[in-house]
Scaffold this motif. Structure first.
Motif, PDB file in Angstrom:
ATOM      1  N   VAL A 135      11.605   2.100 -12.963  1.00 27.33           N
ATOM      2  CA  VAL A 135      12.958   1.774 -13.423  1.00 27.33           C
ATOM      3  C   VAL A 135      12.911   0.386 -14.050  1.00 27.33           C
ATOM      4  O   VAL A 135      12.489  -0.579 -13.397  1.00 27.33           O
ATOM      5  CB  VAL A 135      13.978   1.791 -12.276  1.00 27.33           C
ATOM      6  CG1 VAL A 135      15.364   1.421 -12.797  1.00 27.33           C
ATOM      7  CG2 VAL A 135      13.995   3.140 -11.581  1.00 27.33           C
ATOM      8  N   MET A 136      13.317   0.272 -15.317  1.00 27.39           N
ATOM      9  CA  MET A 136      13.400  -1.041 -15.961  1.00 27.39           C
ATOM     10  C   MET A 136      14.811  -1.575 -15.769  1.00 27.39           C
ATOM     11  O   MET A 136      15.790  -0.907 -16.140  1.00 27.39           O
ATOM     12  CB  MET A 136      13.050  -0.946 -17.439  1.00 27.39           C
ATOM     13  CG  MET A 136      13.100  -2.294 -18.148  1.00 27.39           C
ATOM     14  SD  MET A 136      12.348  -2.260 -19.802  1.00 27.39           S
ATOM     15  CE  MET A 136      10.609  -2.212 -19.350  1.00 27.39           C
ATOM     16  N   ALA A 137      14.921  -2.752 -15.168  1.00 29.63           N
ATOM     17  CA  ALA A 137      16.222  -3.359 -14.881  1.00 29.63           C
ATOM     18  C   ALA A 137      16.239  -4.768 -15.450  1.00 29.63           C
ATOM     19  O   ALA A 137      15.384  -5.595 -15.109  1.00 29.63           O
ATOM     20  CB  ALA A 137      16.466  -3.396 -13.374  1.00 29.63           C
ATOM     21  N   ALA A 164       0.817  -1.219   0.000  1.00 23.31           N
ATOM     22  CA  ALA A 164       0.000   0.000   0.000  1.00 23.31           C
ATOM     23  C   ALA A 164       0.849   1.266   0.000  1.00 23.31           C
ATOM     24  O   ALA A 164       0.376   2.329  -0.423  1.00 23.31           O
ATOM     25  CB  ALA A 164      -0.931  -0.002   1.213  1.00 23.31           C
ATOM     26  N   ARG A 165       2.103   1.168   0.444  1.00 25.45           N
ATOM     27  CA  ARG A 165       2.955   2.357   0.557  1.00 25.45           C
ATOM     28  C   ARG A 165       3.907   2.525  -0.626  1.00 25.45           C
ATOM     29  O   ARG A 165       4.681   3.485  -0.666  1.00 25.45           O
ATOM     30  CB  ARG A 165       3.780   2.293   1.841  1.00 25.45           C
ATOM     31  CG  ARG A 165       2.961   2.254   3.115  1.00 25.45           C
ATOM     32  CD  ARG A 165       3.844   2.585   4.318  1.00 25.45           C
ATOM     33  NE  ARG A 165       5.033   1.744   4.344  1.00 25.45           N
ATOM     34  CZ  ARG A 165       5.106   0.578   4.977  1.00 25.45           C
ATOM     35  NH1 ARG A 165       4.049   0.107   5.602  1.00 25.45           N
ATOM     36  NH2 ARG A 165       6.220  -0.134   4.974  1.00 25.45           N
ATOM     37  N   VAL A 166       3.881   1.608  -1.595  1.00 24.90           N
ATOM     38  CA  VAL A 166       4.843   1.622  -2.703  1.00 24.90           C
ATOM     39  C   VAL A 166       4.728   2.908  -3.524  1.00 24.90           C
ATOM     40  O   VAL A 166       3.625   3.355  -3.847  1.00 24.90           O
ATOM     41  CB  VAL A 166       4.628   0.395  -3.611  1.00 24.90           C
ATOM     42  CG1 VAL A 166       5.298   0.578  -4.952  1.00 24.90           C
ATOM     43  CG2 VAL A 166       5.157  -0.861  -2.931  1.00 24.90           C
ATOM     44  N   ARG A 167       5.887   3.506  -3.851  1.00 27.76           N
ATOM     45  CA  ARG A 167       5.933   4.692  -4.699  1.00 27.76           C
ATOM     46  C   ARG A 167       6.882   4.529  -5.886  1.00 27.76           C
ATOM     47  O   ARG A 167       6.871   5.336  -6.804  1.00 27.76           O
ATOM     48  CB  ARG A 167       6.349   5.907  -3.867  1.00 27.76           C
ATOM     49  CG  ARG A 167       5.301   6.320  -2.837  1.00 27.76           C
ATOM     50  CD  ARG A 167       4.030   6.786  -3.519  1.00 27.76           C
ATOM     51  NE  ARG A 167       2.971   7.121  -2.563  1.00 27.76           N
ATOM     52  CZ  ARG A 167       2.044   6.269  -2.162  1.00 27.76           C
ATOM     53  NH1 ARG A 167       2.041   5.022  -2.615  1.00 27.76           N
ATOM     54  NH2 ARG A 167       1.112   6.633  -1.316  1.00 27.76           N
ATOM     55  N   THR A 168       7.740   3.502  -5.846  1.00 26.45           N
ATOM     56  CA  THR A 168       8.685   3.233  -6.939  1.00 26.45           C
ATOM     57  C   THR A 168       8.541   1.785  -7.382  1.00 26.45           C
ATOM     58  O   THR A 168       8.412   0.890  -6.544  1.00 26.45           O
ATOM     59  CB  THR A 168      10.132   3.489  -6.490  1.00 26.45           C
ATOM     60  OG1 THR A 168      10.287   4.862  -6.121  1.00 26.45           O
ATOM     61  CG2 THR A 168      11.112   3.163  -7.613  1.00 26.45           C
ATOM     62  N   ALA A 169       8.555   1.559  -8.699  1.00 26.05           N
ATOM     63  CA  ALA A 169       8.472   0.207  -9.245  1.00 26.05           C
ATOM     64  C   ALA A 169       9.710  -0.080 -10.081  1.00 26.05           C
ATOM     65  O   ALA A 169      10.044   0.677 -10.993  1.00 26.05           O
ATOM     66  CB  ALA A 169       7.215   0.041 -10.098  1.00 26.05           C
ATOM     67  N   VAL A 170      10.420  -1.158  -9.733  1.00 25.11           N
ATOM     68  CA  VAL A 170      11.545  -1.653 -10.530  1.00 25.11           C
ATOM     69  C   VAL A 170      11.029  -2.840 -11.333  1.00 25.11           C
ATOM     70  O   VAL A 170      10.533  -3.819 -10.768  1.00 25.11           O
ATOM     71  CB  VAL A 170      12.719  -2.073  -9.633  1.00 25.11           C
ATOM     72  CG1 VAL A 170      13.857  -2.631 -10.485  1.00 25.11           C
ATOM     73  CG2 VAL A 170      13.210  -0.886  -8.809  1.00 25.11           C
ATOM     74  N   LEU A 171      11.130  -2.742 -12.657  1.00 22.75           N
ATOM     75  CA  LEU A 171      10.513  -3.724 -13.544  1.00 22.75           C
ATOM     76  C   LEU A 171      11.564  -4.534 -14.291  1.00 22.75           C
ATOM     77  O   LEU A 171      12.481  -3.976 -14.895  1.00 22.75           O
ATOM     78  CB  LEU A 171       9.624  -3.020 -14.580  1.00 22.75           C
ATOM     79  CG  LEU A 171       8.634  -1.976 -14.056  1.00 22.75           C
ATOM     80  CD1 LEU A 171       7.986  -1.250 -15.222  1.00 22.75           C
ATOM     81  CD2 LEU A 171       7.591  -2.630 -13.169  1.00 22.75           C
ATOM     82  N   ASP A 172      11.443  -5.848 -14.240  1.00 24.91           N
ATOM     83  CA  ASP A 172      12.217  -6.695 -15.145  1.00 24.91           C
ATOM     84  C   ASP A 172      11.620  -6.553 -16.542  1.00 24.91           C
ATOM     85  O   ASP A 172      10.460  -6.157 -16.696  1.00 24.91           O
ATOM     86  CB  ASP A 172      12.150  -8.147 -14.667  1.00 24.91           C
ATOM     87  CG  ASP A 172      12.841  -9.093 -15.629  1.00 24.91           C
ATOM     88  OD1 ASP A 172      13.983  -8.804 -16.021  1.00 24.91           O
ATOM     89  OD2 ASP A 172      12.221 -10.101 -16.006  1.00 24.91           O
ATOM     90  N   LYS A 173      12.411  -6.843 -17.569  1.00 24.03           N
ATOM     91  CA  LYS A 173      11.906  -6.706 -18.934  1.00 24.03           C
ATOM     92  C   LYS A 173      11.395  -8.040 -19.475  1.00 24.03           C
ATOM     93  O   LYS A 173      10.191  -8.229 -19.646  1.00 24.03           O
ATOM     94  CB  LYS A 173      12.994  -6.151 -19.875  1.00 24.03           C
ATOM     95  CG  LYS A 173      12.495  -5.947 -21.319  1.00 24.03           C
ATOM     96  CD  LYS A 173      13.614  -5.476 -22.238  1.00 24.03           C
ATOM     97  CE  LYS A 173      14.517  -6.602 -22.678  1.00 24.03           C
ATOM     98  NZ  LYS A 173      13.847  -7.539 -23.642  1.00 24.03           N
ATOM     99  N   THR A 174      12.318  -8.958 -19.726  1.00 27.08           N
ATOM    100  CA  THR A 174      11.968 -10.188 -20.432  1.00 27.08           C
ATOM    101  C   THR A 174      11.066 -11.078 -19.595  1.00 27.08           C
ATOM    102  O   THR A 174      11.407 -11.452 -18.482  1.00 27.08           O
ATOM    103  CB  THR A 174      13.246 -10.957 -20.805  1.00 27.08           C
ATOM    104  OG1 THR A 174      14.100 -10.096 -21.536  1.00 27.08           O
ATOM    105  CG2 THR A 174      12.902 -12.177 -21.639  1.00 27.08           C
ATOM    106  N   GLY A 175       9.913 -11.414 -20.134  1.00 29.49           N
ATOM    107  CA  GLY A 175       8.979 -12.282 -19.447  1.00 29.49           C
ATOM    108  C   GLY A 175       8.096 -11.576 -18.444  1.00 29.49           C
ATOM    109  O   GLY A 175       7.145 -12.167 -17.938  1.00 29.49           O
TER     110      GLY A 175
END
Length: 624
Positions: A461-463, A305-316
């Motif tokens: 952020v895409m990592a 509920a408190r999340v403000r940043t998302a780090v996203l994997d790309k493939t899959g």
């Protein structure tokens, strides 16, 4: 120490709740019989048993540096026994034990639905011996030995290829969508899956020192470094306890009646917090589960509920994870769709990953494929044959150019998008065109990012372990703030830790390579419908359906659930304070105060149950 506390809660609390209920009901029955002294004995027994277990738990918690509102429950039960009010004490005991059991239920249900830890880990390997092949545990493999890796098997240890060629699906380790090809003498890391013919591998490192084992250790270290979530109600424990003691002591001192102090302690027992908060959280977890999102614990829901940043994997994760046709380039006079149909028809005879992508793409477009004849395949290069009387050649650019009398595939290969693979096609001795294959952005990826932003996530952020250019291209399409490629698992962990210094972080991934970062994030989200078991095990949240849009919906459920839980805290404390004041002035005797507290419980719990009906609109990917 944590294991002792966990065992007490897991096995002791259900029994205590049953005992408290039996003694309360049994005492109530005995109260209306000639043996009324049995009633007092039963109520005292139930209160004493729950109080004893509570004292043990409080001591163990204090040894861990944790302090909660359980102390007030213990004070009220103890005072009830001392001042001769066992009925009030038994009521408090039942509400406390029942609340603890609800918390146990929430944790246990989520845990049972998870898959086994690290389901991809290889357990045995086929080792060459004097008598031939023998199956041995991977722990016995030593550097210098030779093993056989069969089609579909996970590479168990780091090794060096002794055969001619090996095709390995490395997506779970590196995030690469396209399979990697290794040749004689190349080093192959553990954790990848063989998708080609069987090959021999010379062991370079023991299993404990191999790449995959290192990733597992990163997961364990990241999980151990994350502090446990403190219960929402416990944040108010110190000041509420102090206020309760002051009011109870003042009532006793001012009136000289110890029962007023007991009445204050009874109505101050934070049953609305002990019960209503877990009920709200369980309801929110159930609502999220109905969307196909498994939230493993109440702490994970609160953190989500408190999340403000998302780090996203790309493939899959944000892409399909499989190569597909993204563009068809042809020479003049050749129809793109017809060239794809002919090429896919011929590629039905090949088991190469690019051939499979062409066939799948053609079938998705509803094309009727023909049967190839006169097939000649050059492994690793391409395939020749006839389709409906026409001569076709499909494969790498050099291979097709060498088989055709005119035309050059490289003339069509300008300005290729990053991360693109090229399949050349020749028809009747002439280069007809090229087909571009790439990992495609998921249909619901754009709407998912937009929905996350609408829910309050401000930075993306895409990592990825994929090539930098491919990651940046995908990041630009999705409009993320930063896109980073060529990242190793340890570098992903460092990135997540750095982002956590700025704001609460959610990491979304699907592969074994994402597992350490998932464990290090405030909230790790695994693509359980298509990801590896290691990522699902180390994550706090698991997406059980292959539908990204469910994640922002679950985020909104978590936010609404937390608001409802906070309302329960505020309402429960406010009503308890009013009741404490009334008890201090003698308007609420202990038993009547306990019954009033029950009414407060019901009101607050009904409010908490609203989390089951959080309205969420989930769009289908076809609407994007």
């Amino acid at each position: 120490m944590q294991g002792v506390v966990g065992s007490l809660r897991r096995y002791g609390q259900p029994l205590l709740a049953v005992v408290a209920l039996i003694t309360l009901v049994g005492g109530g029955i005995g109260h209306f019989t000639p043996h009324q002294d049995w009633a007092s004995g039963l109520w005292s027994l139930g209160t004493g048993l729950v109080l004893s277990a509570l004292v043990v738990e409080i001591v163990l918690s204090l040894m861990q540096g944790r302090f909660g509102l359980d102390v007030i429950a213990g004070l009220s039960m103890g005072a009830a026994l001392v001042f001769g009010e066992p009925l009030a004490g038994n009521i408090v005991a039942l509400m406390y034990a029942g609340g603890q059991q609800l918390e146990n239920f929430a944790e246990g249900r989520a845990r049972r639905e998870m898959t086994a830890l690290l389901g991809r880990t290889a357990r045995t390997a086929m080792r060459y011996a004097r008598e031939g092949l023998e199956e041995v545990p991977i722990e016995t493999l030593m550097p210098g030995e030779r093993i056989l890796i069969r089609h579909g098997e996970v590479v168990p240890v780091d090794g060096r290829l002794s055969g001619d060629r090996a095709d390995i699906d490395m997506s779970a380790l590196t995030g690469e969508a396209m399979p990697a090809r290794f040749y004689t003498g190349d080093d192959i890391p553990s954790g990848g899956t063989s998708i080609g013919a069987a090959f021999d591998l010379d062991v370079v490192r023991a299993a404990a020192d191999s790449t995959y084992a290192g990733i597992v250790r990163l997961v364990e270290q990241a999980q151990q470094s994350k502090a446990p979530m403190v219960r929402l109600a416990d944040r108010y424990a110190l000041w509420f306890l102090a206020l309760t003691v002051v009011i109870a002591g003042g009532a006793w001192w001012g009136s000289g009646d110890p029962l007023r102090a007991l009445a204050v302690l009874v109505v101050a027992t934070p049953c609305p917090l002990i019960l209503a908060v877990p009920v709200a959280i369980i309801s929110g977890m159930s609502r999220a589960a109905s969307l196909g999102v498994l939230i493993k614990s109440g702490g994970a829901l609160e953190a989500l509920a408190r999340v403000r940043t998302a780090v996203l994997d790309k493939t899959g994760t944000m892409t399909s994870g499989k190569a597909g046709v993204v563009e068809i380039r042809t020479v003049d006079g050749i129809e793109p769709e017809e060239m794809l149909r002919l090429a896919a028809s011929l590629d039905q005879a090949s088991n190469h990953v690019s051939a499979e992508a062409l066939v799948q793409s053609a079938r998705e477009r509803g094309m009727a494929l023909l049967s190839p004849t006169n097939i000649v395949e050059t492994p690793g290069s391409g395939v020749e044959g006839k389709i409906d009387g026409r001569s076709l050649v499909v494969g790498g650019s050099d291979f097709v150019r060498g088989k055709c009398s005119s035309g050059n595939p490289y003339d069509l290969g300008h300005d290729l998008p990053p991360g693109t693979a090229v399949v050349a096609v020749g028809i009747d001795g002439v280069v007809a065109g090229i087909i571009l294959l790439s990992d495609r952005i998921r249909e619901d990826a754009h709407s998912t990012v937009a929905a996350f932003r609408a829910a309050g996530v401000t930075r993306f952020v895409m990592a990825s372990g994929d090539h930098v250019d491919a990651v940046r291209a995908a990041g630009n399409l999705l409009g993320v703030e930063e896109a980073l490629g060529n990242l190793l698992p340890a570098q992903k962990v460092e990135l997540v830790i750095a982002e956590r210094l700025k704001a609460p972080v959610m990491m979304i991934g699907d592969g074994v390579n994402d597992a350490p970062a998932l464990a290090a994030a405030d909230v790790g989200v695994a693509m359980g419908a298509r990801g590896a078991a290691a990522s699902s095990e180390s994550a706090d949240v698991v997406l059980l359906v292959d539908h990204l849009a469910r994640l922002p919906a679950a985020l909104m459920v978590a936010q609404r659930t937390r608001r409802i839980a906070m309302q329960s805290v505020a309402v429960g404390l406010s009503l308890s304070l009013l009741a404490m004041v009334a008890a201090a002035f003698g308007y609420l005797p202990p038993v009547e105060g306990a019954l009033l507290q029950e009414l407060i419980d019901v009101a607050v719990i009904l409010n908490a149950l609203r989390a089951l009906r959080v309205p969420v609109a989930v769009r289908s990917p076809r609407q994007d």
